[in-house]
Every structure is written in structure tokens, then in C-alpha cells.
Design a protein around this motif. Structure first.
Motif, PDB file in Angstrom:
ATOM      1  N   TYR A 146       0.843  -1.212   0.000  1.00 34.72           N
ATOM      2  CA  TYR A 146       0.000   0.000   0.000  1.00 34.72           C
ATOM      3  C   TYR A 146       0.868   1.248   0.000  1.00 34.72           C
ATOM      4  CZ  TYR A 146      -3.928   2.939   1.798  1.00 34.72           C
ATOM      5  OH  TYR A 146      -4.899   3.886   1.992  1.00 34.72           O
ATOM      6  N   THR A 337      -6.546   8.943  22.073  1.00 35.50           N
ATOM      7  CA  THR A 337      -6.556   9.374  20.676  1.00 35.50           C
ATOM      8  C   THR A 337      -6.096  10.821  20.579  1.00 35.50           C
ATOM      9  OG1 THR A 337      -8.262   7.818  20.037  1.00 35.50           O
ATOM     10  CG2 THR A 337      -8.035   9.790  18.682  1.00 35.50           C
TER      11      THR A 337
ATOM     12  N   ARG B  23      -3.986   7.216   4.822  1.00 35.30           N
ATOM     13  CA  ARG B  23      -3.796   5.923   5.482  1.00 35.30           C
ATOM     14  C   ARG B  23      -5.105   5.153   5.644  1.00 35.30           C
ATOM     15  NH1 ARG B  23      -1.253   8.078  10.919  1.00 35.30           N
ATOM     16  NH2 ARG B  23      -3.073   9.395  10.604  1.00 35.30           N
ATOM     17  N   VAL B  24      -6.221   5.829   5.418  1.00 33.78           N
ATOM     18  CA  VAL B  24      -7.532   5.192   5.602  1.00 33.78           C
ATOM     19  C   VAL B  24      -7.892   4.410   4.336  1.00 33.78           C
ATOM     20  CG1 VAL B  24      -9.992   5.574   6.032  1.00 33.78           C
ATOM     21  CG2 VAL B  24      -8.269   7.059   7.137  1.00 33.78           C
ATOM     22  N   LEU B  75      -1.391   1.884   9.141  1.00 32.90           N
ATOM     23  CA  LEU B  75      -2.545   2.259   8.313  1.00 32.90           C
ATOM     24  C   LEU B  75      -3.790   2.323   9.197  1.00 32.90           C
ATOM     25  CD1 LEU B  75      -1.903   0.263   5.009  1.00 32.90           C
ATOM     26  CD2 LEU B  75      -1.104   2.532   5.676  1.00 32.90           C
ATOM     27  N   ARG B 163     -11.046   8.153  13.146  1.00 35.96           N
ATOM     28  CA  ARG B 163      -9.943   8.944  13.724  1.00 35.96           C
ATOM     29  C   ARG B 163      -9.462   8.392  15.050  1.00 35.96           C
ATOM     30  NH1 ARG B 163     -11.448  15.241  12.321  1.00 35.96           N
ATOM     31  NH2 ARG B 163     -12.276  14.786  10.236  1.00 35.96           N
ATOM     32  N   ASP B 164     -10.210   7.483  15.625  1.00 41.19           N
ATOM     33  CA  ASP B 164      -9.815   6.941  16.924  1.00 41.19           C
ATOM     34  C   ASP B 164      -8.581   6.054  16.742  1.00 41.19           C
ATOM     35  OD1 ASP B 164     -11.583   6.745  19.710  1.00 41.19           O
ATOM     36  OD2 ASP B 164     -10.032   5.212  19.516  1.00 41.19           O
ATOM     37  N   ASP B 165      -7.709   6.085  17.721  1.00 44.56           N
ATOM     38  CA  ASP B 165      -6.482   5.287  17.635  1.00 44.56           C
ATOM     39  C   ASP B 165      -6.649   3.873  18.193  1.00 44.56           C
ATOM     40  OD1 ASP B 165      -5.087   7.287  16.379  1.00 44.56           O
ATOM     41  OD2 ASP B 165      -4.325   8.164  18.233  1.00 44.56           O
ATOM     42  N   ASN B 166      -7.893   3.491  18.473  1.00 49.83           N
ATOM     43  CA  ASN B 166      -8.196   2.162  19.012  1.00 49.83           C
ATOM     44  C   ASN B 166      -9.120   1.417  18.057  1.00 49.83           C
ATOM     45  OD1 ASN B 166      -7.074   2.485  21.877  1.00 49.83           O
ATOM     46  ND2 ASN B 166      -8.350   4.310  21.616  1.00 49.83           N
TER      47      ASN B 166
END
Lengths: 339, 326
Positions: A146, A337, B23-24, B75, B163-166
Motif C-alpha cells: 500500500y 486518541t 492511510r484510511v 494504516l 480517527r480513533d487510535d483504538n
């Protein structure tokens, strides 16, 4: 190695070693051996808890494979992960501290024997569900493609993994999408106590790669130099053509599956074990080096003393490392976050 | 304000986040060429190309794991399950991998990804296609779980989830994709963990989330005609859960009904009742009553399916019960 669908000639020098590199390989394997022996001792003493799976007998596999990787490549593996972690360059201190469940462990005492992780060396974990990490490693390959990079990921697994659905699903996508993953089957002949022949319909399991149109091959897993050569070809294919490879590395586990089962006598005979132990990977390399005049008994003893001291230092470090703070129980469940 | 369907609100969220962050990417069955089994991803392949809108083989366990691996190295995958019923094949990746990676790596590898798809019953799809799984996933520390019940919340929560990092689980619903509602042109994010008090009243509280919020609002409107004023809480997020909103409401009304699509046993409603008894024991004027699916696999026959599902009559009866009304 069986080659398919690729005409790019691999560099015949791939995996070649000089005397200094051979010494490093020998030292790495010896370190793993002495480390695992002390782990058995620590387990008996109750310093290490839970499940603990030793790598003794299989050192040439992880050492040979990982020695071919660049620092920015990735490694993902199973719960039998101590040897590969050391080979990748995680310090013996950090690994032993993790096994002792201490705060200086490579996963801060949260993972233990089966879950060694290290972001600094791109060591993406030991994973505890047989087959579960194979799609994850494939996803790392997807991410490399990617981003348009030329890294590779070495995805280790035992031979019992090839019978899981996860293996099939992941390798199908890797073949379909041409992902830069090298799948390494460490065929140590037994999934816990079940022999390969009692678990897999075919016994040349690298041939499973045919189902995914994937280059595949088999190599003597007790010969670290042969492993390097096979891995060199696979890496070349991954970097230059973004092609996956299924590499079966035939090895043997000299210890039980974990710490609770007899080394022999139930699912395998003592005679079989002793026969395989004739081809100890450390002795195979040492014999080669002796013919080159690169090692003798004196130098071997000195090397052994050196790695034993390193393992003792790791033990002392682990014992002195504090237990994780009680408040760390609640840390690392979720990350804050920032975006 | 523009009127937008739930499906298009999700589509807007995906498009905006994919434009914002390269990255999405979106991966799943039929998301690309087919434009989505429910057309949520319509037009995305054409805009973003096949590396970022990825059709997979039918291989839930496999592509869920691809997402976890891609997330481990930076990603931000959005993994679409055609339904959460099929996601059971991938539960190892969700529970053993995505939810555990940060913890068992000692904080080194977070998993910024979204697993999303329709959940719960539609119409006459029978036992294997009609299940509500939120209690399964909400049970797991290491996951966040959201369940938007209208287009506005769907867009705002999906953007927050991406957008959450989890790892974030998002439960949608086949029966909601055509639902229309106001969605503003300007960008907004709905914070995960915040409920929405959708009706205010002082006689009784209904706590619910997801598709059931629409049933709860119908109940509130119907009962208002009889002078019964309900607080209607749309939790929107199941984990973390807005316990403060629940407690504040129950302290006011002293009575609560908990409504969910899924089964009773170990359901999300049981957890909510536990929060209520912890926080509001002295303020309760009646035992909390739960409304949920009948404790049977979903039947196919139309009449039996209707009997199995929560509905207005069952919910009104529950409110009357906690209010000691005939």
C-alpha cells in the motif's frame, strides 16, 4: 527451491557468508540455546510462569531467516518466540525480564513468554492462537505494498498451522494480491503431540503453496547456511517482484511442546529423538566452520562462556527488575486518541 | 439542512475521512466493484482506486486479520462485514488480536481500525441472519463499540471511529440504511462515549441505542398523547457508555425501561440495569424493566418473527409496568 511464475534470476550470492558472519550466526544460536536452557531452569524454580515453549533444536531456522532481514523489515511469529526475539536483536535482558513478568520486559510484563514484542526491531509479536497471526502478517505485507515500500515481512509458523482456515485464507490473498510476505513453516514434525502425518493430508507441506500460485520450497532447517540461502531467494522475490513465498524449513524440536510434557515416550520414541539430535544445528555449523579453520575447541569454549555470561546477566537483570506497578494493570487497554 | 439517508451519511463519512487521511482504506466483500452490498461505498472505488477500496474474497477471518496487521504498522483500515452474523468467522481477529494487541505488547502496538456492518434483525431473514451481537463485543476490554440510530449520528460516529487510535466496532442496521435525516454540510464529529437525550420528560426514562432508538421515540410520542412524559436516552456508544447521562435521568424520573434488540441473557441491558442499581438505588421507585428479543433463535414466519422482536406494545407495557399504570 521450486520456482514458479518468476523468471528473475536470483543472485547466486544471496545468503553467502564470510567467517565473521558465520561466527555471528554461531554465537546467536548458542545464545538462544543457553538462554532456553536457563529458561527451563527458571521455569522449574517458578521464576517463569504460564506456558513456556522452548526453541532448542530449531535455532538455525529463526537465526538463518532473521539474519537475512533488514532492520526495517518485519517479523511476526508464534508463541515459540524466544529464539526469534533474540535473533532479531531484542536484548536477552528484555526477553528474560518479560519471562519473569517484570517491568523492564520487552512488553512491560504484560505479554509473557508467548507475547514478546519490540517496536524498535519491528518484532510484531509472538501470538498465541495457532494460525491467528498469519492473516496479521499478511496485513503487514498489504501495508508495505500500500505504501509502495520494498520491505518484507517474515511470518513464522509451525507446521500445524497449515491445517487452519486462517492459513488458507491469508495465503490465498497473498497469492492473489502478490504481497511481499515470506511464510516460513518451521516444520518440527509435531503439533504438540500430533505428528504431521496424522494431521495433514499431504506431507510435503510446502506443496500447499501450489493452491495459491505461490513460489515455494523446502530447506534443511538444521543448516543455518542453507536456510539463509533459501530465505535470500525468497526475500529477493518479495523485494523486487512483490511476490510471496512459502518456505518449509524442516527442523526438529529437541524438547517437549511446552514445559509440562515428556520430551519423548508418548507421541515419539526416544530413539527418534536421539536420531534427530545427531543433527544439532549448532554442531552442523560448527563442523562447517571447523573445516574452514574458523573455530576450534578453545574458541568454542570461549564463545560459550561469553553467551553464558550474557544469559546470567539477563537473569540477574530480570530478577532485579521491579514487578509492574499495580497501576499498570489499567494501562494500555486503550490508547489516548490524539487526532 | 440537507436530508440524507443513513447509507449516504456513512458514505460521506468514508469519503471525507479518506480524502483527509491517505492511510484510511476500506476493505470487505463487495465494497468496490459492486459498490457495497448495501451501497454504503458507492463511488468510492472510482474516487480512490483499488488499493484503497478493496474487494476481498469471502474470507472474513482473513481480511479482518489483514486489517489488524495493516493497523499495526500504521494504516487505518475500515473493515466492512456484510453483516455481523458473518463476522463470527472473524471473531478471533477482533477479540484475540485487535482488542489485545496494545495490552499484550505493553503499549507498543495500538490498532487504529474500524470494524463495521449491519447488526440485528431485518425482515424474515431467519436465525442465521438476524442476530444482534453488541453484548458480545462490548464485553471485551480493548474495544470501543458504537451503534448510531440515525444518519446524523452515523456520519459523526463513523468519522470519530476512523480517527480513533483504538479498534472501534460499529453496529449499523439493514433496516436503517434507507432512513432519512438531517445531516449538515459542515464537518462535525460525535465524540465516542457521549449519549444524546433525544426526548425530555419526567415520568420515566427509556435507555436504548442503535435502531431501537427509533422505536423508543415512537413510544414516547404515543405516550405523550396520554400525558406521559418520557426521557429517551440514545446512548449512541455502548462502550464507553454514558453512565452519567443514565444516572442523571433516572435520578429525575425515578423509573427506567431498558430497550435493546438482542437477547436478554447477558445483554447490554443487564449491564445498564447494573449501573442504575449502583448509581440510583435510593432514587428508584420501581424495579427496572427490560425489553428485548424473545429468548429464541429468530424464526422465519412473519407472525413468529413479530412475536420475537421488541415492539411498541411491549415497550409501552414496560413503561406502564414501571409506572404502576394499568
Amino acid at each position: 527451491m521450486a520456482r514458479k511464475k518468476t523468471d528473475a534470476p536470483a543472485d547466486p550470492g544471496l545468503g553467502a557468508t564470510d567467517a565473521a558472519q558465520r561466527r555471528d550466526l554461531l554465537r546467536s544460536m548458542l545464545l538462544q540455546r543457553r538462554f532456553e536452557e536457563r529458561c527451563a531452569e527458571a521455569y522449574a524454580l517458578g521464576r517463569i510462569g504460564g506456558f513456556c515453549h522452548l526453541y532448542i533444536g530449531q535455532e538455525a531456522c529463526g537465526t538463518g531467516i532473521i539474519s537475512m532481514l533488514r532492520p526495517d523489515d518485519y517479523v511476526i511469529t508464534t508463541y515459540r518466540d524466544h529464539g526469534q526475539a533474540l535473533a532479531r536483536g531484542i536484548s536477552a535482558r528484555a526477553v528474560m525480564a518479560e519471562l519473569f513478568g517484570r517491568s523492564d520486559g520487552c512488553a512491560r510484563g504484560k505479554g509473557g513468554s508467548m507475547h514478546l514484542f519490540d517496536r524498535n526491531t519491528n518484532f510484531l509479536g509472538g501470538h498465541g492462537i495457532v494460525g491467528g497471526h498469519v492473516p496479521i502478517g499478511t496485513g503487514v505485507g498489504f501495508a508495505i505494498k500500500y505504501r509502495g515500500g520494498d520491505q518484507v515481512i517474515a511470518c513464522f509458523m509451525g507446521e500445524s498451522v497449515v491445517n487452519t482456515g486462517a492459513f488458507h485464507e491469508a495465503l490465498n490473498m497473498a497469492g492473489l494480491w502478490k504481497l511481499p510476505v515470506v511464510y516460513i513453516i518451521e516444520n518440527n514434525r509435531y503439533g504438540m503431540g500430533t505428528a504431521l502425518e496424522r494431521a495433514s493430508a499431504i506431507h510435503d507441506i510446502y506443496q500447499r503453496g501450489a493452491a495459491y500460485d505461490m513460489p515455494r520450497g523446502v530447506v534443511d532447517g538444521q543448516d543455518v547456511l542453507a536456510v539463509r540461502k533459501a530465505m535470500g531467494e525468497a526475500i529477493h522475490r518479495a523485494r523486487t517482484e512483490s511476490m510471496p513465498t512459502l518456505l518449509e524449513v524442516r527442523t526438529y524440536r529437541f524438547m517437549g511442546h511446552s514445559m509440562s510434557d515428556a520430551v519423548s515416550g508418548t507421541y515419539r520414541t526416544k530413539a527418534e529423538l536421539e536420531e534427530y539430535m545427531q543433527r544439532d544445528p549448532i554442531n552442523v555449523l560448527r563442523a562447517h566452520m571447523e573445516t574452514q579453520g574458523e573455530i576450534d575447541d578453545t574458541r568454542m569454549a570461549a564463545l560459550d562462556d561469553e553467551v553464558k555470561a550474557e544469559v546470567q546477566d539477563a537473569w540477574d537483570f530480570a530478577e532485579a527488575s521491579p514487578e509492574p506497578a499495580p497501576e499498570s494493570l489499567w494501562e494500555d487497554v486503550l490508547v489516548e486518541t490524539t487526532t | 439542512m440537507p436530508i440524507v439517508t443513513y447509507r449516504d451519511a456513512l458514505n460521506q463519512a468514508l469519503r471525507e475521512e479518506m480524502q483527509r487521511d491517505d492511510r484510511v482504506f476500506l476493505m470487505g466483500e463487495e465494497v468496490a466493484v459492486y459498490q457495497g452490498a448495501y451501497k454504503v461505498s458507492k463511488g468510492l472505488l472510482q474516487e480512490f482506486g483499488e488499493m484503497r477500496v478493496v474487494d476481498t474474497p469471502i474470507t472474513e477471518l482473513g481480511f479482518a486479520g489483514i486489517g489488524v496487521g495493516a493497523a499495526m504498522v500504521g494504516l487505518r483500515p475500515v473493515i466492512e462485514f456484510m453483516t455481523w452474523n458473518f463476522a463470527l468467522l472473524a471473531i478471533d481477529q477482533v477479540v484475540n488480536a485487535a482488542a489485545k494487541m496494545l495490552y499484550m505488547s505493553g503499549g507498543q502496538y495500538n490498532i487504529p481500525m474500524v470494524f463495521r456492518g449491519p447488526n440485528g434483525a431485518a425482515l424474515q431473514l431467519s436465525a442465521q441472519h438476524s442476530q444482534a451481537f453488541e453484548s458480545w463485543l462490548a464485553h471485551i476490554p480493548g474495544l470501543k463499540v458504537v451503534s448510531p440510530g440515525n444518519p446524523y449520528d452515523a456520519k459523526g460516529l463513523l468519522k470519530a471511529a476512523i480517527r480513533d487510535d483504538n479498534p472501534v466496532i460499529m453496529f449499523e442496521g439493514e433496516m436503517m440504511y434507507n432512513m432519512k435525516g438531517e445531516v449538515p454540510d459542515e464537518e462535525y464529529i460525535i465524540p465516542i462515549g457521549k449519549g444524546d437525550l433525544k426526548r425530555e420528560g419526567d415520568h420515566c426514562t427509556i435507555v436504548t441505542y442503535g435502531k431501537s432508538i427509533n422505536l423508543a421515540l415512537q413510544v414516547a410520542d404515543a405516550m405523550a398523547k396520554d400525558g406521559i412524559r418520557l426521557d429517551v436516552i440514545d446512548l449512541r456508544s455502548i462502550r464507553p457508555i454514558d453512565t452519567e447521562m443514565i444516572a442523571a435521568s433516572v435520578r429525575k424520573t425515578n423509573r427506567a425501561v431498558v430497550l435493546e434488540e438482542g437477547w436478554e441473557f447477558c445483554g447490554v441491558g443487564a449491564q445498564i440495569v447494573d449501573y442504575i442499581q449502583r448509581d440510583c438505588f435510593d432514587e428508584l421507585d420501581a424495579p427496572v424493566v427490560r425489553v428485548h428479543q424473545a429468548d429464541v433463535p429468530m424464526p422465519y414466519a412473519r407472525n413468529l418473527e413479530k412475536l420475537a422482536k421488541p415492539d411498541m406494545n411491549k415497550t409501552i407495557a414496560a413503561v406502564k409496568k414501571v409506572m404502576y399504570l394499568p
